[in-house]
Design a protein around this motif. Structure first.
Motif, PDB file in Angstrom:
ATOM      1  N   VAL A  23     -14.129  -9.731  -1.190  1.00  0.00           N
ATOM      2  CA  VAL A  23     -13.335  -8.620  -0.670  1.00  0.00           C
ATOM      3  C   VAL A  23     -12.350  -9.065   0.405  1.00  0.00           C
ATOM      4  O   VAL A  23     -12.637  -9.934   1.222  1.00  0.00           O
ATOM      5  N   ILE A  24     -11.181  -8.425   0.401  1.00  0.00           N
ATOM      6  CA  ILE A  24     -10.213  -8.562   1.475  1.00  0.00           C
ATOM      7  C   ILE A  24     -10.297  -7.346   2.399  1.00  0.00           C
ATOM      8  O   ILE A  24      -9.762  -7.368   3.512  1.00  0.00           O
ATOM      9  N   ALA A  25     -10.977  -6.290   1.950  1.00  0.00           N
ATOM     10  CA  ALA A  25     -11.104  -5.082   2.756  1.00  0.00           C
ATOM     11  C   ALA A  25     -12.227  -4.214   2.209  1.00  0.00           C
ATOM     12  O   ALA A  25     -12.669  -4.375   1.065  1.00  0.00           O
ATOM     13  N   HIS A  26     -12.655  -3.275   3.045  1.00  0.00           N
ATOM     14  CA  HIS A  26     -13.643  -2.283   2.616  1.00  0.00           C
ATOM     15  C   HIS A  26     -13.398  -1.002   3.409  1.00  0.00           C
ATOM     16  O   HIS A  26     -12.819  -1.026   4.502  1.00  0.00           O
ATOM     17  N   LYS A  27     -13.835   0.096   2.864  1.00  0.00           N
ATOM     18  CA  LYS A  27     -13.659   1.372   3.558  1.00  0.00           C
ATOM     19  C   LYS A  27     -14.661   1.500   4.700  1.00  0.00           C
ATOM     20  O   LYS A  27     -15.783   0.989   4.627  1.00  0.00           O
ATOM     21  N   VAL A  28     -14.234   2.198   5.759  1.00  0.00           N
ATOM     22  CA  VAL A  28     -15.137   2.579   6.838  1.00  0.00           C
ATOM     23  C   VAL A  28     -14.995   4.083   7.035  1.00  0.00           C
ATOM     24  O   VAL A  28     -13.992   4.683   6.654  1.00  0.00           O
ATOM     25  N   ASP A  29     -16.005   4.675   7.643  1.00  0.00           N
ATOM     26  CA  ASP A  29     -15.992   6.127   7.788  1.00  0.00           C
ATOM     27  C   ASP A  29     -16.830   6.509   8.995  1.00  0.00           C
ATOM     28  O   ASP A  29     -17.393   5.658   9.687  1.00  0.00           O
ATOM     29  N   VAL A  61       0.849  -1.199   0.000  1.00  0.00           N
ATOM     30  CA  VAL A  61       0.000   0.000   0.000  1.00  0.00           C
ATOM     31  C   VAL A  61       0.881   1.243   0.000  1.00  0.00           C
ATOM     32  O   VAL A  61       0.609   2.214  -0.713  1.00  0.00           O
ATOM     33  N   ARG A  62       1.958   1.224   0.777  1.00  0.00           N
ATOM     34  CA  ARG A  62       2.883   2.366   0.782  1.00  0.00           C
ATOM     35  C   ARG A  62       3.539   2.559  -0.573  1.00  0.00           C
ATOM     36  O   ARG A  62       3.899   3.682  -0.947  1.00  0.00           O
ATOM     37  N   GLU A  63       3.706   1.479  -1.322  1.00  0.00           N
ATOM     38  CA  GLU A  63       4.271   1.574  -2.673  1.00  0.00           C
ATOM     39  C   GLU A  63       3.235   2.027  -3.689  1.00  0.00           C
ATOM     40  O   GLU A  63       3.559   2.204  -4.861  1.00  0.00           O
ATOM     41  N   ARG A  64       2.001   2.200  -3.236  1.00  0.00           N
ATOM     42  CA  ARG A  64       0.887   2.626  -4.093  1.00  0.00           C
ATOM     43  C   ARG A  64       0.626   1.647  -5.223  1.00  0.00           C
ATOM     44  O   ARG A  64       0.233   2.028  -6.342  1.00  0.00           O
ATOM     45  N   ARG A  65       0.810   0.364  -4.930  1.00  0.00           N
ATOM     46  CA  ARG A  65       0.464  -0.668  -5.893  1.00  0.00           C
ATOM     47  C   ARG A  65      -1.051  -0.706  -6.044  1.00  0.00           C
ATOM     48  O   ARG A  65      -1.789  -0.470  -5.086  1.00  0.00           O
ATOM     49  N   PRO A  66      -1.577  -1.025  -7.214  1.00  0.00           N
ATOM     50  CA  PRO A  66      -3.032  -1.179  -7.369  1.00  0.00           C
ATOM     51  C   PRO A  66      -3.577  -2.224  -6.395  1.00  0.00           C
ATOM     52  O   PRO A  66      -2.941  -3.255  -6.155  1.00  0.00           O
ATOM     53  N   LEU A  67      -4.753  -1.955  -5.840  1.00  0.00           N
ATOM     54  CA  LEU A  67      -5.336  -2.870  -4.866  1.00  0.00           C
ATOM     55  C   LEU A  67      -5.500  -4.277  -5.431  1.00  0.00           C
ATOM     56  O   LEU A  67      -5.299  -5.270  -4.727  1.00  0.00           O
ATOM     57  N   ARG A  68      -5.868  -4.360  -6.690  1.00  0.00           N
ATOM     58  CA  ARG A  68      -6.057  -5.673  -7.313  1.00  0.00           C
ATOM     59  C   ARG A  68      -4.746  -6.461  -7.347  1.00  0.00           C
ATOM     60  O   ARG A  68      -4.735  -7.681  -7.134  1.00  0.00           O
ATOM     61  N   GLU A  69      -3.628  -5.773  -7.574  1.00  0.00           N
ATOM     62  CA  GLU A  69      -2.330  -6.442  -7.597  1.00  0.00           C
ATOM     63  C   GLU A  69      -1.922  -6.889  -6.198  1.00  0.00           C
ATOM     64  O   GLU A  69      -1.338  -7.964  -6.027  1.00  0.00           O
ATOM     65  N   ILE A  70      -2.197  -6.054  -5.193  1.00  0.00           N
ATOM     66  CA  ILE A  70      -1.875  -6.439  -3.817  1.00  0.00           C
ATOM     67  C   ILE A  70      -2.672  -7.679  -3.428  1.00  0.00           C
ATOM     68  O   ILE A  70      -2.160  -8.598  -2.792  1.00  0.00           O
ATOM     69  N   GLY A  87     -13.317   6.522 -10.787  1.00  0.00           N
ATOM     70  CA  GLY A  87     -12.455   5.386 -11.079  1.00  0.00           C
ATOM     71  C   GLY A  87     -11.881   4.633  -9.904  1.00  0.00           C
ATOM     72  O   GLY A  87     -10.785   4.069 -10.020  1.00  0.00           O
ATOM     73  N   TRP A  88     -12.583   4.577  -8.781  1.00  0.00           N
ATOM     74  CA  TRP A  88     -12.122   3.742  -7.674  1.00  0.00           C
ATOM     75  C   TRP A  88     -13.326   3.147  -6.952  1.00  0.00           C
ATOM     76  O   TRP A  88     -14.455   3.557  -7.171  1.00  0.00           O
ATOM     77  N   SER A  89     -13.062   2.164  -6.084  1.00  0.00           N
ATOM     78  CA  SER A  89     -14.127   1.469  -5.374  1.00  0.00           C
ATOM     79  C   SER A  89     -13.802   1.401  -3.882  1.00  0.00           C
ATOM     80  O   SER A  89     -12.633   1.263  -3.506  1.00  0.00           O
ATOM     81  N   PRO A  90     -14.819   1.477  -3.002  1.00  0.00           N
ATOM     82  CA  PRO A  90     -14.585   1.295  -1.566  1.00  0.00           C
ATOM     83  C   PRO A  90     -14.467  -0.172  -1.170  1.00  0.00           C
ATOM     84  O   PRO A  90     -14.296  -0.477   0.008  1.00  0.00           O
ATOM     85  N   LEU A  91     -14.577  -1.077  -2.159  1.00  0.00           N
ATOM     86  CA  LEU A  91     -14.420  -2.514  -1.916  1.00  0.00           C
ATOM     87  C   LEU A  91     -13.104  -2.962  -2.544  1.00  0.00           C
ATOM     88  O   LEU A  91     -12.852  -2.714  -3.723  1.00  0.00           O
ATOM     89  N   TRP A  92     -12.286  -3.647  -1.760  1.00  0.00           N
ATOM     90  CA  TRP A  92     -10.969  -4.114  -2.215  1.00  0.00           C
ATOM     91  C   TRP A  92     -11.121  -5.579  -2.591  1.00  0.00           C
ATOM     92  O   TRP A  92     -11.246  -6.447  -1.738  1.00  0.00           O
ATOM     93  N   SER A  93     -11.142  -5.840  -3.875  1.00  0.00           N
ATOM     94  CA  SER A  93     -11.494  -7.165  -4.382  1.00  0.00           C
ATOM     95  C   SER A  93     -10.491  -7.621  -5.437  1.00  0.00           C
ATOM     96  O   SER A  93      -9.591  -6.868  -5.815  1.00  0.00           O
ATOM     97  N   PRO A  94     -10.652  -8.846  -5.961  1.00  0.00           N
ATOM     98  CA  PRO A  94      -9.772  -9.307  -7.034  1.00  0.00           C
ATOM     99  C   PRO A  94     -10.260  -8.890  -8.414  1.00  0.00           C
ATOM    100  O   PRO A  94      -9.672  -9.301  -9.426  1.00  0.00           O
TER     101      PRO A  94
END
Length: 295
Positions: free
Chosen positions: A176-182, A143-152, A215-222
């Protein structure tokens, strides 16, 4: 009145303290319930204990109601439809693994945690928990390398394969492996939909709509909709390992910012939790091992 950079940083720090408090509150409740588990307790009874424990701590709203999974259900064995995630009459037995998953909203801040343990010794789950440390490190680094979520996500998959495990978070909706919270608006009474708080769902839906436009999603998926760099915000991250009917996961909040400083660009909200970090390596989860020793 002019708003300074220091004012903004101070406001962010105060907000993070609120999320840290509710995440610790959730873990405190999970530990307390884990210490009360004994043979014969059902998943439904454990989930009820979690609800009651959170309400006693002032919680009145939820991202989702608590879940409890026992035995091979910790690895989502045979899960095909969302209803199978809800607590059942499965009874806990000595040596059996369990996972407690709770997501309270308190004073407008959301937490979503996963707490893995066993009723007495379970060497397989102990190994899974130890091997999850590598996933925590990998996710933060990439994440610190700013890799695309799909690649991570794909790199997490590859690490699981090298470790000899199955990816069980793929069984979640959208894999999903993660999702945003607020932050969530506090109301005197907050209705729920299929076990999820409607205020939290509204926030996630608003993020999804806004993200789709840019162009982004709050769901981290494959899937392709996660083929973008990490977006600033708070992410509840939950890699879930499975091995021959035993599952284990952690779930905690990862903070992502727009800072150019790598260490400030992403960091775990709290490094003093009863899993992961140096504290976890010697932690007796929820006193469950002491139950076995006392007997």
């Amino acid at each position: 009145m002019t708003t300074t950079v220091q004012d903004v940083l101070s406001e962010r720090a105060t907000e993070l303290q609120g999320f840290r408090r509710v995440q610790r509150l959730a873990y405190e409740c999970a530990e307390a319930v884990a210490a009360r588990l004994e043979p014969g307790v059902t998943e439904r009874e454990a989930a009820r204990m979690l609800r009651e424990g959170l309400r006693a701590r002032g919680v009145r709203d939820w991202f989702h109601l608590p879940f409890a999974w026992f035995g091979d259900r910790t690895a989502f064995t045979g899960f095909r439809v969302p209803l199978q995630f809800f607590p059942t009459d499965r009874r806990l037995e000595p040596g059996m693994p369990f996972i407690l998953d709770l997501a309270p909203v308190h004073e407008g801040c959301t937490a979503d945690i996963g707490y893995s343990g066993s009723l007495g010794a379970n060497p397989v789950q102990d190994r899974l928990m130890a091997d999850l440390e590598a996933h925590r490190d990998l996710i933060l680094r990439e994440v610190r390398e700013r890799r695309p979520l799909r690649e991570i996500y794909a790199d997490v998959d590859r690490l699981m394969v090298r470790q000899g495990y199955a990816n069980r978070h793929r069984a979640y909706p959208f894999g999903v492996i993660a999702h945003k919270v607020d932050r969530v608006k506090q109301r005197r009474w907050s209705p729920r939909l299929f076990g999820f708080g409607t205020q939290s769902l509204k926030g996630l839906a608003a993020d999804a709509l806004h993200g789709h436009r840019v162009g982004w999603s709050p769901l981290w998926s494959p899937y392709r909709f996660s083929d973008h760099p990490p977006q600033p915000g708070l992410w509840a991250v939950e890699p879930h390992l499975g091995f021959r009917g035993t599952g284990a996961k952690f779930e905690e909040i990862l903070v992502v910012t727009d800072s150019r400083d790598p260490e400030r660009s992403a960091f775990w909200l709290d490094d003093d939790l009863p899993w992961g970090s140096p504290r976890a390596r010697s932690f007796e989860r929820g006193g469950v091992r002491r139950w076995a020793e006392d007997k």
